[in-house]
Design an enzyme around this catalytic site. Structure first.
Site, mmCIF file in Angstrom:
data_model
loop_
_atom_site.group_PDB
_atom_site.id
_atom_site.type_symbol
_atom_site.label_atom_id
_atom_site.label_comp_id
_atom_site.label_asym_id
_atom_site.label_seq_id
_atom_site.Cartn_x
_atom_site.Cartn_y
_atom_site.Cartn_z
ATOM 1 C CB CYS A 1 1.254 0.430 13.985
ATOM 2 S SG CYS A 1 2.326 -0.916 13.499
ATOM 3 C CG ASP A 2 2.485 3.290 8.274
ATOM 4 O OD1 ASP A 2 3.727 3.974 8.162
ATOM 5 O OD2 ASP A 2 1.515 3.389 7.697
#
Length: 479
Positions: free
Chosen positions: A395-396
């Site tokens: 994810c980010d």
């Protein structure tokens, strides 16, 4: 939910602008995230000892200014330099940051997040040029003097050029946003914030814009509303509650779990898929966020530091004396408005939400796999027959939704007695190159392909109970 079956994304396409911005936001996040503890320590120091704090103490309050002026920017620059150029890059970034700090009158957070990686890049390029060209015995001399000389030049550059430019830009942005505050139009920022957040640009907004402005204002007045304009957990809570009561069957089943993780755990990415599933619900998010900001303004409420993660616990822990009523009401009002607007939208659109189509798609996919057919085209994500030893959730920032997804999937493998598969979570750019499968949210696909053009990528819409994860589990069970 999407009716698409899982599909292998190996085609090479030109990265979108959004993917590049997401990558930039992820980079900023990974400079800030390791240092969040220091920011919180400063916030507690401020909340306790400044003249308007809980226990004012002039002697201890003397640490507030030096901490925000020197320590925090240096930590950011050190981390950014290390991310790009290792330990030598960290030293270079710190040297450059001192030039910014001494040459400006504001906390140089944004400048540190620029000069740190720049210092790392400079020393990394220099080391690359001299690779295998240094005579034996001269390594230490060249390594030390290279940092000394290049660091000296970077110090001069940051003091005379970069610092003044960053300070001027900061003044312009501050004046523009303060004008919104003065005219009462600060809630209009939600028109930009909420759509950007569900496109996974939330870290660009918070770490790149609002946190630096908030820290600067907190140094002067002891709190800042800027910490709340994009991090309020209320709108997301209202949206998830609406889906819990009025969403389709799948949404009603998954939304309650997402509520706990979003509101209490502070992982806002959990509600993004619900907005993307019903794009009109962004109206509810905007309305909720605007009403929350308006409430914060009405009660002159703010926080002493950036709430990371954006949990209600972080909000309450960072609320200064005399601001609890305004902060709690701001979250509550945002929740109610978001719930009402989103509920109305869901009630007016009582379609099947592709639930039947989704079920049929999953069953069809299972039938195809049982017949031994391989579906490897642009719209399917069937796992190939090669051995799977490493699955990476990404994810980010690598510390929120991906961690949740990896933990949940790992437990499912254990429950099915499937052994020998490593399941871990990472920031997208840190995923091991030897990963057999990379699992990411579909909106992060372009960014993932920037670094992993040849790896097998499974895109999902929800890190909890996504049909594609169930399909992957079934595939692994069949093996």
């Amino acid at each position: 939910m999407s009716t698409q079956t899982a599909t292998t994304q190996n085609s090479v396409s030109k990265p979108s602008i959004r993917a590049k911005i997401q990558a930039m936001g992820g980079f900023l996040t990974n400079m800030v995230l390791p240092n969040i503890g220091a920011f919180i320590a400063w916030g507690i120091l401020t909340a306790l000892f400044i003249p308007t704090g809980w226990i004012p103490n002039e002697y201890l309050a003397e640490m507030v200014g030096p901490t925000i002026i020197y320590l925090l920017p240096l930590l950011l620059a050190y981390t950014g330099g290390r991310m790009v150029g290792g330990q030598r890059g960290a030293v270079m970034g710190s040297i450059g940051a001192i030039g910014l700090i001494v040459g400006s009158d504001i906390p140089m957070f944004l400048g540190a997040m620029i000069i740190g990686p720049l210092g790392g890049w400079v020393i990394k390029r220099f080391d690359k040029l001299l690779e295998n060209k240094i005579r034996a015995g001269f390594e230490m001399v060249i390594n030390n003097f290279s940092i000394g000389i290049l660091g000296f030049l970077l110090l001069l550059l940051s003091y005379t050029v970069v610092g003044p430019v960053i300070e001027a830009a900061n003044v312009s942005v501050t004046v523009a946003i303060q004008a919104l505050v003065a005219t009462g139009f600060l809630p209009l920022l939600s028109l930009i914030n909420e759509p950007a957040k569900v496109l996974f640009l939330n870290n660009v907004i918070d770490q790149g814009i609002y946190y630096p402005l908030g820290m600067q204002e907190t140094l002067n007045v002891g709190k800042s509303i800027f910490f709340t304009v994009a991090s309020n957990p209320g709108p997301g809570l209202g949206l998830l509650l609406a889906f819990t009561f009025f969403g389709n069957k799948i949404a009603r089943r998954t939304a309650p779990g997402a509520i706990i993780i979003h509101f209490l755990g502070g992982i806002h990415e959990l509600y993004f898929p619900y907005v993307l599933m019903k794009p009109l619900t962004i109206i509810g998010m905007i309305a909720g966020a605007m009403s929350g900001i308006a409430t914060f303004q009405l009660f002159d409420a703010g926080l002493v530091a950036g709430p990371s993660p954006g949990s209600i616990f972080a909000y309450l822990a960072l609320t200064p004396k005399g601001n609890f009523v305004g902060i709690i009401l701001g979250v509550l009002v945002a929740t109610v408005v978001s719930f009402l607007v989103t509920s109305l939208i869901l009630k007016l659109d009582r379609k099947s939400d592709d639930e039947d189509a989704l079920t049929e798609s999953i069953e069809k996919s299972k039938t195809m796999k049982s017949e031994g057919k391989q579906i490897l085209n642009a719209s399917t994500d069937v796992v190939g027959r090669k051995a799977v030893n490493k699955i990476s959730f990404a994810c980010d920032a690598g510390a929120g939704s991906s961690a949740l997804g990896a933990t949940t999937f790992r437990k499912k493998l254990q429950k099915e007695n499937i052994e020998g598969i490593e399941v871990k979570h990472y920031r997208i750019e840190d995923v091991p190159k030897d990963s057999d499968i990379i699992v990411v949210h579909k909106n992060l696909l372009d960014r993932t392909k920037l670094s992993f053009k040849d790896n097998e990528i499974i895109t999902i819409e929800n890190y909890i109970g996504d049909p594609k994860l169930e399909e992957l589990l079934d595939e692994l069970k069949e093996r």
